[in-house]
Design a protein around this motif. Structure first.
Motif, PDB file in Angstrom:
ATOM      1  N   PRO A   1      27.622  14.399   7.684  1.00 38.04           N
ATOM      2  CA  PRO A   1      26.270  14.867   8.029  1.00 38.04           C
ATOM      3  C   PRO A   1      25.681  15.853   7.027  1.00 38.04           C
ATOM      4  O   PRO A   1      24.463  15.853   6.797  1.00 38.04           O
ATOM      5  CB  PRO A   1      26.470  15.529   9.405  1.00 38.04           C
ATOM      6  CG  PRO A   1      27.640  14.807   9.988  1.00 38.04           C
ATOM      7  CD  PRO A   1      28.551  14.511   8.831  1.00 38.04           C
TER       8      PRO A   1
ATOM      9  N   ARG B   1      24.274  13.824   4.274  1.00 30.81           N
ATOM     10  CA  ARG B   1      23.099  13.077   4.732  1.00 30.81           C
ATOM     11  C   ARG B   1      21.895  13.989   4.902  1.00 30.81           C
ATOM     12  O   ARG B   1      20.748  13.559   4.705  1.00 30.81           O
ATOM     13  CB  ARG B   1      23.433  12.331   6.028  1.00 30.81           C
ATOM     14  CG  ARG B   1      24.549  11.303   5.834  1.00 30.81           C
ATOM     15  CD  ARG B   1      24.793  10.504   7.084  1.00 30.81           C
ATOM     16  NE  ARG B   1      23.737   9.544   7.303  1.00 30.81           N
ATOM     17  CZ  ARG B   1      23.695   8.338   6.738  1.00 30.81           C
ATOM     18  NH1 ARG B   1      24.646   7.955   5.919  1.00 30.81           N
ATOM     19  NH2 ARG B   1      22.709   7.516   6.991  1.00 30.81           N
ATOM     20  N   ARG B   2      22.130  15.262   5.251  1.00 29.27           N
ATOM     21  CA  ARG B   2      21.005  16.211   5.327  1.00 29.27           C
ATOM     22  C   ARG B   2      20.422  16.461   3.943  1.00 29.27           C
ATOM     23  O   ARG B   2      19.203  16.589   3.783  1.00 29.27           O
ATOM     24  CB  ARG B   2      21.461  17.510   5.982  1.00 29.27           C
ATOM     25  CG  ARG B   2      21.615  17.423   7.494  1.00 29.27           C
ATOM     26  CD  ARG B   2      21.745  18.793   8.135  1.00 29.27           C
ATOM     27  NE  ARG B   2      23.007  19.440   7.778  1.00 29.27           N
ATOM     28  CZ  ARG B   2      24.136  19.311   8.475  1.00 29.27           C
ATOM     29  NH1 ARG B   2      24.163  18.544   9.565  1.00 29.27           N
ATOM     30  NH2 ARG B   2      25.229  19.941   8.111  1.00 29.27           N
TER      31      ARG B   2
ATOM     32  N   VAL C   1      20.466  14.275   1.498  1.00 36.65           N
ATOM     33  CA  VAL C   1      19.740  13.049   1.179  1.00 36.65           C
ATOM     34  C   VAL C   1      18.375  13.050   1.867  1.00 36.65           C
ATOM     35  O   VAL C   1      17.355  12.701   1.254  1.00 36.65           O
ATOM     36  CB  VAL C   1      20.551  11.813   1.600  1.00 36.65           C
ATOM     37  CG1 VAL C   1      19.691  10.550   1.535  1.00 36.65           C
ATOM     38  CG2 VAL C   1      21.775  11.659   0.714  1.00 36.65           C
ATOM     39  N   ALA C   2      18.355  13.450   3.131  1.00 37.63           N
ATOM     40  CA  ALA C   2      17.092  13.465   3.875  1.00 37.63           C
ATOM     41  C   ALA C   2      16.085  14.394   3.223  1.00 37.63           C
ATOM     42  O   ALA C   2      14.891  14.064   3.099  1.00 37.63           O
ATOM     43  CB  ALA C   2      17.346  13.881   5.325  1.00 37.63           C
TER      44      ALA C   2
ATOM     45  N   SER D   1      25.709   7.764   0.043  1.00 35.39           N
ATOM     46  CA  SER D   1      25.404   8.281   1.372  1.00 35.39           C
ATOM     47  C   SER D   1      24.284   7.492   2.028  1.00 35.39           C
ATOM     48  O   SER D   1      24.278   7.283   3.243  1.00 35.39           O
ATOM     49  CB  SER D   1      25.013   9.760   1.279  1.00 35.39           C
ATOM     50  OG  SER D   1      24.705  10.280   2.551  1.00 35.39           O
ATOM     51  N   ARG D   2      23.331   7.018   1.199  1.00 39.17           N
ATOM     52  CA  ARG D   2      22.200   6.259   1.736  1.00 39.17           C
ATOM     53  C   ARG D   2      22.640   4.901   2.290  1.00 39.17           C
ATOM     54  O   ARG D   2      21.932   4.317   3.108  1.00 39.17           O
ATOM     55  CB  ARG D   2      21.144   6.042   0.653  1.00 39.17           C
ATOM     56  CG  ARG D   2      20.402   7.307   0.228  1.00 39.17           C
ATOM     57  CD  ARG D   2      19.308   6.983  -0.799  1.00 39.17           C
ATOM     58  NE  ARG D   2      18.515   8.164  -1.108  1.00 39.17           N
ATOM     59  CZ  ARG D   2      18.771   8.993  -2.117  1.00 39.17           C
ATOM     60  NH1 ARG D   2      19.814   8.759  -2.911  1.00 39.17           N
ATOM     61  NH2 ARG D   2      18.024  10.057  -2.326  1.00 39.17           N
TER      62      ARG D   2
ATOM     63  N   SER E   1      29.394   9.915   3.849  1.00 37.48           N
ATOM     64  CA  SER E   1      28.854   9.709   5.195  1.00 37.48           C
ATOM     65  C   SER E   1      28.767  10.987   6.008  1.00 37.48           C
ATOM     66  O   SER E   1      28.226  10.985   7.115  1.00 37.48           O
ATOM     67  CB  SER E   1      29.734   8.698   5.939  1.00 37.48           C
ATOM     68  OG  SER E   1      31.082   9.179   6.003  1.00 37.48           O
TER      69      SER E   1
ATOM     70  N   PRO F   1      26.652   6.870   9.085  1.00 37.60           N
ATOM     71  CA  PRO F   1      26.915   8.303   9.224  1.00 37.60           C
ATOM     72  C   PRO F   1      28.183   8.586  10.012  1.00 37.60           C
ATOM     73  O   PRO F   1      28.583   7.829  10.891  1.00 37.60           O
ATOM     74  CB  PRO F   1      25.681   8.798   9.988  1.00 37.60           C
ATOM     75  CG  PRO F   1      25.185   7.605  10.740  1.00 37.60           C
ATOM     76  CD  PRO F   1      25.482   6.425   9.861  1.00 37.60           C
TER      77      PRO F   1
END
Length: 265
Positions: A194, A197-198, A200-201, A253-254, A192, A258
């Motif tokens: 950040p 998650r970046r 993943v993005a 993570s998806r 989770s 977050p």
């Protein structure tokens, strides 16, 4: 009786049909049990007897499976009334695609063989051509196990439209994103976070470039990478674990909420 009439009236017992089709008796029994291919007749002793109509359905099943569909989807398609003309056309397109990739590989390997036969030395361009063709053929074969032909063609078309950037995204940036994910995972960073998650993005942005945002195609591509990262990345030394574990970490993570980022100085 004409030959086509004899074919219609010919029947097969399970063992004979299994041998003729390259399947196992166990597979035919399973398909009968799930209602995918139920024989039209039974003997007095209860043995399965398949007819010409059953054989036609078997061809459709095998053709649809060759296009990458799962058994549940195949059953739904057949029960809804699949168009046999379209089925054969799609099957032919899949075969043509595979033949084209093999012909490219054959041409480049022939060139490589000719150079070796001439003086025992190989030029850099010829060797790279052969390596690239081998890698592309292997990657295409892997993708076809997870995607239908239309999706594979869509991927190829989008990759071609990106030009040289496609090679950078697939063979440089994509593997590097996986390596970063592996480092974060090894460091104990929660999915989770950040930073994860970046990653993943960015990976999802890249996926959208090639898939047009189609979730089904994206899932198929990720499955292909998990199965054979050495062929998908073009790196024969790639270890599947180097991709499968980070892939699971990124998938986690998806699906997690977050973690709020701390204040920036």
């Amino acid at each position: 009786m004409r030959r086509e009439d004899r074919a219609v009236h010919t029947t097969w017992k399970t063992g004979a049909l299994a041998e003729a089709s390259g399947l196992t008796v166990r597979t035919l029994h399973h398909w009968d049990a799930i209602g995918l291919l139920t024989p039209s007749r039974r003997t007095a002793a209860g043995h399965r007897v398949y007819t010409g109509n059953d054989l036609a359905r078997l061809y459709q099943i095998l053709a649809l499976r060759g296009l990458g569909l799962d058994l549940e989807t195949i059953g739904a398609c057949l029960d809804a009334g699949v168009d046999p003309v379209r089925l054969v056309r799609d099957h032919l397109a899949e075969v043509d695609s595979a033949l084209a990739a093999l012909e490219t590989l054959r041409t480049r390997l022939s060139r490589l063989s000719a150079e070796l036969a001439q003086d025992g030395a190989v030029s850099g361009p010829a060797l790279l051509d052969a390596l690239h063709a081998t890698g592309r053929a292997a990657a295409q074969a892997t993708l076809r196990r997870h995607l239908n032909p239309a999706s594979v063609r869509e991927l190829a078309g989008r990759a071609a439209s990106l030009g040289p950037a496609a090679h950078y995204h697939l063979h440089v940036e994509w593997p590097e994103l996986y390596r970063r994910a592996a480092r974060l995972r090894s460091a104990g960073t929660p999915p989770s976070d950040p930073a994860v998650r970046r990653l993943v993005a960015r990976m999802d942005e890249l996926a959208a470039l090639f898939t047009g945002g189609d979730a089904g195609i994206s899932a198929g591509v990720r499955a292909a990478w998990r199965e054979a990262p050495h062929t998908m990345s073009g790196d024969p030394a790639a270890d599947p674990a180097d991709y499968r574990e980070p892939a699971a970490y990124l998938d986690a993570s998806r699906t997690t909420a977050p973690t709020p980022e701390g204040p920036h100085p």
